[in-house]
Design an enzyme around this catalytic site. Sequence first.
Site, short mmCIF file in Angstrom:
data_model
loop_
_atom_site.label_atom_id
_atom_site.label_comp_id
_atom_site.label_asym_id
_atom_site.label_seq_id
_atom_site.Cartn_x
_atom_site.Cartn_y
_atom_site.Cartn_z
N ASP A 175 -89.70 -8.00 21.72
CA ASP A 175 -91.15 -7.27 21.44
C ASP A 175 -90.55 -5.67 21.97
O ASP A 175 -90.49 -5.52 23.29
CB ASP A 175 -91.97 -7.95 22.41
CG ASP A 175 -92.32 -9.30 21.93
OD1 ASP A 175 -92.64 -9.45 20.76
OD2 ASP A 175 -92.62 -10.21 22.80
N THR A 176 -90.63 -5.15 20.98
CA THR A 176 -90.22 -3.67 21.15
C THR A 176 -90.67 -2.80 19.88
O THR A 176 -91.06 -3.54 18.95
CB THR A 176 -88.64 -3.66 21.02
OG1 THR A 176 -88.15 -4.31 22.08
CG2 THR A 176 -88.03 -2.29 21.12
N ILE A 177 -91.09 -1.47 20.37
CA ILE A 177 -91.30 -0.50 18.96
C ILE A 177 -90.29 0.33 18.81
O ILE A 177 -89.50 0.53 19.85
CB ILE A 177 -92.56 -0.05 19.30
CG1 ILE A 177 -92.74 1.07 20.38
CG2 ILE A 177 -93.89 -1.18 19.20
CD1 ILE A 177 -92.26 2.52 20.06
#
Length: 525
Positions: free
Chosen positions: A347-349
């Site tokens: 979960d990363t942008i």
Amino acid sequence: MRNLHLPGRSPVFADNGACATSHPLAAQAALDILKQGGNAMDAAIAGAVLLGICEPQMTGIGGDCFVLFSPAGTDEIRAFNGSGKSPAAADPAPLRKAGAKAMPLHSPDAVTVPGAIDAFCQLSDTWGKLGLDAILAPAIHYAEAGVPVAPRVAFDWAKDQATLQGSARAHYLVDGQVPQVGTRFRAPLQAEVLRQVAVKGRAAFYEGEIAEDMVNTLRAMGGVHSLDDFAKTQGMETNPISGTYKGVELVEHPPNGQGATAILMSNMLAHFNITGMDPFGSQRAHVEAEAAKLAYDARNRFLADPDATARLEHMLSQDTARDLAAQIDLSKAMPSPATLSEAVHKDTIYITVVDKDRMAVSLIYSIFHGFGSGIASEKFGILFQNRGAGFTLEDGHPNAYGPNKRPMHTIIPGMLRQKGRVAMPFGVMGGAYQPNGHARFLSNLVDFGMDPQTAIDAPRSFADGGELRVEEGYTEKVRQELVDLGHKVVIPETPIGGAQAIRIHEDGLLEAGSDPRKDGCAIGY
């Protein structure tokens, strides 16, 4: 060129500027900043902060960031470490005494001080043009007005909502429910935080009522964080590291990020005739899986806080890559050399922007697991990352949990340089997958001549935790061949990672690509 008879995306071409990221509102906000006279740094920060509202399960102002950037008019690449540290009072002894074998994921022990806001303030002041008031305006607007929840975001929200605890459920559920596609998510209290940061800078976040809200929340749950820990938080400019794959320089962020793992893996792959393999066949997937097992084992033993990282030169050495590559058997899979020393998640942008002056920014920003620690500050709803889960409880390990330390991070921005010229900022989201993703993306470009969009679209596999996760884009024949080689093949519930990239052609033309595994897009003007 892609087959126009089939669904897919074409690369986006532009002259004046381009952005690629995982949500269209953030991409548009970044482009608007460029049109207002801002540069790529302004635009990347504006889009990144907005992504914390568009994709709150992925990132937010309670998280960390890493940045690679190339100033306009140069082919120099700089690095900025925007990761926070553990509290000064952090102590592994109580966890070990309680019998913990790994860092807890959803307790204050896993919460490191957020470093992203400090990084954004420093980078805006040093390299930006417009100022915080202008670049935070889009996120403030959408935090108040609301963002319609996109399909991939809704999928992740439902999957990860059980992590939310206490006040976080009030801040990140809509009327007590997981938002559906099209439901508007609002965060007006975060808008107030950003409004104060726009006026007062980093001090608004790390001192005063906002810091007090964060510290009081954590201490009420048993955390040992202090106002002094927050006040002392400071990111730092560092020196990038790099390696060369068949004439293309892969530039990575140094530890405490895991960029060295991508370089080691690419160096290993260079010992095989990847070009002679089917890009979507079992042989390539097998070699890549075996290289990942060995590269990640080295990562787990060596990478840690910049002050504690040992043997970085050993990881970057061609001799090390040669010796490890020699251990790969083309006819059978090896057992995983070691389990991962830190909790992994995806979960990363990521956002990349190139402006008209060809300043290039590669920025990655995360709260680690879905909804991070699941803990949000009581008043303002700042969701805390659980980056402390990146530590190990192994006594004497360079990445061991302790006071005032940065944990080993999974998030890594990337850049490519060719013939000394900055050619492409890019990033591959996906937690532990990221080094593997960097190596595969680079190989797709170099070994098979794919354009950035095609290289992003191509199916992925990843050896992790004793399994070989193989996306549905591979054929059943390939999956069976991998089973025959000894791999435990599974089709992952969620696609593997996500990627964004912008190629800067020699004549200055920009060519951008964005991963269809996410909701985002590449746009330019």
